[in-house]
Motif scaffolding. Structure first.
Motif, PDB file in Angstrom:
ATOM      1  N   ARG A   1       0.833  -1.208   0.000  1.00 12.81           N
ATOM      2  CA  ARG A   1       0.000   0.000   0.000  1.00 12.81           C
ATOM      3  C   ARG A   1       0.866   1.256   0.000  1.00 12.81           C
ATOM      4  O   ARG A   1       0.591   2.224  -0.711  1.00 12.81           O
ATOM      5  CB  ARG A   1      -0.940   0.006   1.199  1.00 12.81           C
ATOM      6  CG  ARG A   1      -1.945   1.145   1.167  1.00 12.81           C
ATOM      7  CD  ARG A   1      -2.993   0.997   2.259  1.00 12.81           C
ATOM      8  NE  ARG A   1      -2.461   1.253   3.584  1.00 12.81           N
ATOM      9  CZ  ARG A   1      -2.484   2.449   4.167  1.00 12.81           C
ATOM     10  NH1 ARG A   1      -3.003   3.476   3.570  1.00 12.81           N
ATOM     11  NH2 ARG A   1      -1.991   2.593   5.384  1.00 12.81           N
ATOM     12  N   VAL A   2       1.944   1.244   0.769  1.00 15.41           N
ATOM     13  CA  VAL A   2       2.848   2.397   0.822  1.00 15.41           C
ATOM     14  C   VAL A   2       3.449   2.651  -0.564  1.00 15.41           C
ATOM     15  O   VAL A   2       3.523   3.794  -1.017  1.00 15.41           O
ATOM     16  CB  VAL A   2       3.953   2.199   1.885  1.00 15.41           C
ATOM     17  CG1 VAL A   2       5.030   3.268   1.771  1.00 15.41           C
ATOM     18  CG2 VAL A   2       3.353   2.204   3.287  1.00 15.41           C
ATOM     19  N   GLY A   3       3.864   1.589  -1.256  1.00 18.28           N
ATOM     20  CA  GLY A   3       4.422   1.741  -2.599  1.00 18.28           C
ATOM     21  C   GLY A   3       3.438   2.359  -3.574  1.00 18.28           C
ATOM     22  O   GLY A   3       3.793   3.234  -4.367  1.00 18.28           O
ATOM     23  N   VAL A   4       2.192   1.920  -3.521  1.00 16.34           N
ATOM     24  CA  VAL A   4       1.161   2.460  -4.418  1.00 16.34           C
ATOM     25  C   VAL A   4       0.877   3.918  -4.071  1.00 16.34           C
ATOM     26  O   VAL A   4       0.835   4.784  -4.962  1.00 16.34           O
ATOM     27  CB  VAL A   4      -0.133   1.610  -4.360  1.00 16.34           C
ATOM     28  CG1 VAL A   4      -1.279   2.312  -5.067  1.00 16.34           C
ATOM     29  CG2 VAL A   4       0.109   0.239  -4.967  1.00 16.34           C
TER      30      VAL A   4
ATOM     31  N   VAL B   1       1.254   6.989  -6.728  1.00 16.54           N
ATOM     32  CA  VAL B   1       0.048   7.740  -7.107  1.00 16.54           C
ATOM     33  C   VAL B   1       0.255   9.208  -6.756  1.00 16.54           C
ATOM     34  O   VAL B   1      -0.005  10.098  -7.571  1.00 16.54           O
ATOM     35  CB  VAL B   1      -1.213   7.161  -6.432  1.00 16.54           C
ATOM     36  CG1 VAL B   1      -2.397   8.106  -6.578  1.00 16.54           C
ATOM     37  CG2 VAL B   1      -1.549   5.798  -7.028  1.00 16.54           C
ATOM     38  N   ARG B   2       0.759   9.450  -5.576  1.00 19.67           N
ATOM     39  CA  ARG B   2       1.004  10.842  -5.163  1.00 19.67           C
ATOM     40  C   ARG B   2       2.079  11.489  -6.031  1.00 19.67           C
ATOM     41  O   ARG B   2       1.951  12.663  -6.405  1.00 19.67           O
ATOM     42  CB  ARG B   2       1.403  10.881  -3.695  1.00 19.67           C
ATOM     43  CG  ARG B   2       1.577  12.288  -3.193  1.00 19.67           C
ATOM     44  CD  ARG B   2       1.781  12.337  -1.693  1.00 19.67           C
ATOM     45  NE  ARG B   2       2.462  13.542  -1.329  1.00 19.67           N
ATOM     46  CZ  ARG B   2       1.870  14.733  -1.184  1.00 19.67           C
ATOM     47  NH1 ARG B   2       0.580  14.844  -1.376  1.00 19.67           N
ATOM     48  NH2 ARG B   2       2.570  15.790  -0.851  1.00 19.67           N
ATOM     49  N   LEU B   3       3.120  10.749  -6.374  1.00 18.87           N
ATOM     50  CA  LEU B   3       4.170  11.273  -7.254  1.00 18.87           C
ATOM     51  C   LEU B   3       3.565  11.723  -8.584  1.00 18.87           C
ATOM     52  O   LEU B   3       3.846  12.822  -9.070  1.00 18.87           O
ATOM     53  CB  LEU B   3       5.248  10.213  -7.498  1.00 18.87           C
ATOM     54  CG  LEU B   3       6.339  10.600  -8.502  1.00 18.87           C
ATOM     55  CD1 LEU B   3       7.232  11.699  -7.935  1.00 18.87           C
ATOM     56  CD2 LEU B   3       7.169   9.382  -8.869  1.00 18.87           C
TER      57      LEU B   3
ATOM     58  N   LEU C   1      -2.197   6.283 -18.234  1.00 15.53           N
ATOM     59  CA  LEU C   1      -3.145   6.164 -17.120  1.00 15.53           C
ATOM     60  C   LEU C   1      -3.330   7.537 -16.480  1.00 15.53           C
ATOM     61  O   LEU C   1      -2.470   8.016 -15.759  1.00 15.53           O
ATOM     62  CB  LEU C   1      -2.649   5.167 -16.074  1.00 15.53           C
ATOM     63  CG  LEU C   1      -2.657   3.700 -16.465  1.00 15.53           C
ATOM     64  CD1 LEU C   1      -2.081   2.855 -15.341  1.00 15.53           C
ATOM     65  CD2 LEU C   1      -4.061   3.236 -16.791  1.00 15.53           C
ATOM     66  N   ASN C   2      -4.450   8.171 -16.769  1.00 12.22           N
ATOM     67  CA  ASN C   2      -4.700   9.517 -16.240  1.00 12.22           C
ATOM     68  C   ASN C   2      -5.679   9.519 -15.076  1.00 12.22           C
ATOM     69  O   ASN C   2      -5.743  10.478 -14.326  1.00 12.22           O
ATOM     70  CB  ASN C   2      -5.204  10.435 -17.353  1.00 12.22           C
ATOM     71  CG  ASN C   2      -4.138  10.645 -18.405  1.00 12.22           C
ATOM     72  OD1 ASN C   2      -2.978  10.843 -18.075  1.00 12.22           O
ATOM     73  ND2 ASN C   2      -4.527  10.569 -19.661  1.00 12.22           N
TER      74      ASN C   2
ATOM     75  N   LEU D   1      -4.847   4.214 -11.774  1.00 15.22           N
ATOM     76  CA  LEU D   1      -3.468   4.103 -11.271  1.00 15.22           C
ATOM     77  C   LEU D   1      -3.421   3.230 -10.021  1.00 15.22           C
ATOM     78  O   LEU D   1      -2.586   2.329  -9.922  1.00 15.22           O
ATOM     79  CB  LEU D   1      -2.915   5.485 -10.923  1.00 15.22           C
ATOM     80  CG  LEU D   1      -2.231   6.271 -12.014  1.00 15.22           C
ATOM     81  CD1 LEU D   1      -1.927   7.689 -11.557  1.00 15.22           C
ATOM     82  CD2 LEU D   1      -0.967   5.582 -12.475  1.00 15.22           C
ATOM     83  N   ARG D   2      -4.331   3.503  -9.078  1.00 14.60           N
ATOM     84  CA  ARG D   2      -4.344   2.729  -7.824  1.00 14.60           C
ATOM     85  C   ARG D   2      -4.595   1.248  -8.078  1.00 14.60           C
ATOM     86  O   ARG D   2      -4.095   0.400  -7.358  1.00 14.60           O
ATOM     87  CB  ARG D   2      -5.423   3.270  -6.890  1.00 14.60           C
ATOM     88  CG  ARG D   2      -5.046   4.540  -6.216  1.00 14.60           C
ATOM     89  CD  ARG D   2      -6.032   4.917  -5.116  1.00 14.60           C
ATOM     90  NE  ARG D   2      -5.694   6.205  -4.587  1.00 14.60           N
ATOM     91  CZ  ARG D   2      -6.394   7.313  -4.801  1.00 14.60           C
ATOM     92  NH1 ARG D   2      -7.498   7.284  -5.517  1.00 14.60           N
ATOM     93  NH2 ARG D   2      -6.006   8.454  -4.300  1.00 14.60           N
ATOM     94  N   ALA D   3      -5.397   0.942  -9.099  1.00 17.04           N
ATOM     95  CA  ALA D   3      -5.753  -0.446  -9.406  1.00 17.04           C
ATOM     96  C   ALA D   3      -4.738  -1.130 -10.321  1.00 17.04           C
ATOM     97  O   ALA D   3      -4.807  -2.340 -10.510  1.00 17.04           O
ATOM     98  CB  ALA D   3      -7.130  -0.492 -10.060  1.00 17.04           C
ATOM     99  N   SER D   4      -3.795  -0.385 -10.845  1.00 14.29           N
ATOM    100  CA  SER D   4      -2.834  -0.930 -11.800  1.00 14.29           C
ATOM    101  C   SER D   4      -1.903  -1.968 -11.153  1.00 14.29           C
ATOM    102  O   SER D   4      -1.200  -1.671 -10.181  1.00 14.29           O
ATOM    103  CB  SER D   4      -1.994   0.206 -12.387  1.00 14.29           C
ATOM    104  OG  SER D   4      -0.895  -0.297 -13.095  1.00 14.29           O
TER     105      SER D   4
END
Length: 188
Positions: A53-56, A60-62, A79-80, A85-88
């Motif tokens: 979760r931390v990696g995602v 996503v924030r980046l 992916l916009n 993105l979160r589900a990728s």
């Protein structure tokens, strides 16, 4: 760079001055105190519990705060949508790869030579991936934002400073490895 002689050198390219400035920055040692090292190792144990979760969250924030970074990642360019993105699966896999590098870094935090080699090699690989050094500094900032909620109960300014210092070391050393690979490639 800051001396008067560098302003008088007519044959210097701006890129050359930039490279030399980056090399000077890389030469500045980054040292972690024993307290910093212990704080990082101790907090890493908690972060590991939610590593995926931390990696995602980090990536996503980046991409939200620095959308130009997506250009460095072929897989995520199109992916916009934040939910996409979160589900990728690819984003999750890449986030895990970064988290495992951080895990290796923490495991070697008391072994300076092994740690240097790990991060220099990472910088060399990023040269091969054509991942530009200008993006390296952004990862640490986003990592800290991602771990803050995980470590909420024990979060302190000292802990934040320890992680910032570690990422300063990582980015400077990666840039040094990138530059080594770049010089090696241009001389061959």
């Amino acid at each position: 760079m800051g001396c008067s002689l560098s302003a008088e050198a007519p044959d210097r390219r701006p890129e050359q001055e930039q490279e030399e400035q980056e090399e000077e920055e890389d030469a500045v040692p980054v040292s972690l105190s024993a307290e910093n090292r212990e704080a990082i190792k101790s907090s890493w144990k908690e972060i590991q519990e939610d590593i995926s979760r931390v990696g995602v969250i980090m990536f996503v924030r980046l991409f939200e705060t620095h959308p130009e970074c997506k250009d460095a990642f072929f897989t995520f360019r199109d992916l916009n949508d934040v939910n996409a993105l979160r589900a990728s699966k690819e984003l999750k896999a890449h986030g895990l790869r970064i988290m495992y590098i951080i895990e290796k870094t923490v495991a070697r935090i008391d072994q300076d030579d092994r740690l240097d080699q790990l991060i220099l090699d990472l910088g060399r690989k990023h040269y091969q991936y054509k991942a530009l050094p200008k993006y390296y500094d952004l990862i640490g900032e986003e990592f800290i934002h991602a771990i803050h909620p995980v470590l909420q109960e024990r979060w302190t300014s000292d802990l934040e400073e320890a992680w910032k210092t570690l990422f300063l070391y990582i980015t400077r050393t990666m840039k040094k490895g990138y530059q080594q690979a770049q010089r090696s490639h241009s001389s061959s």
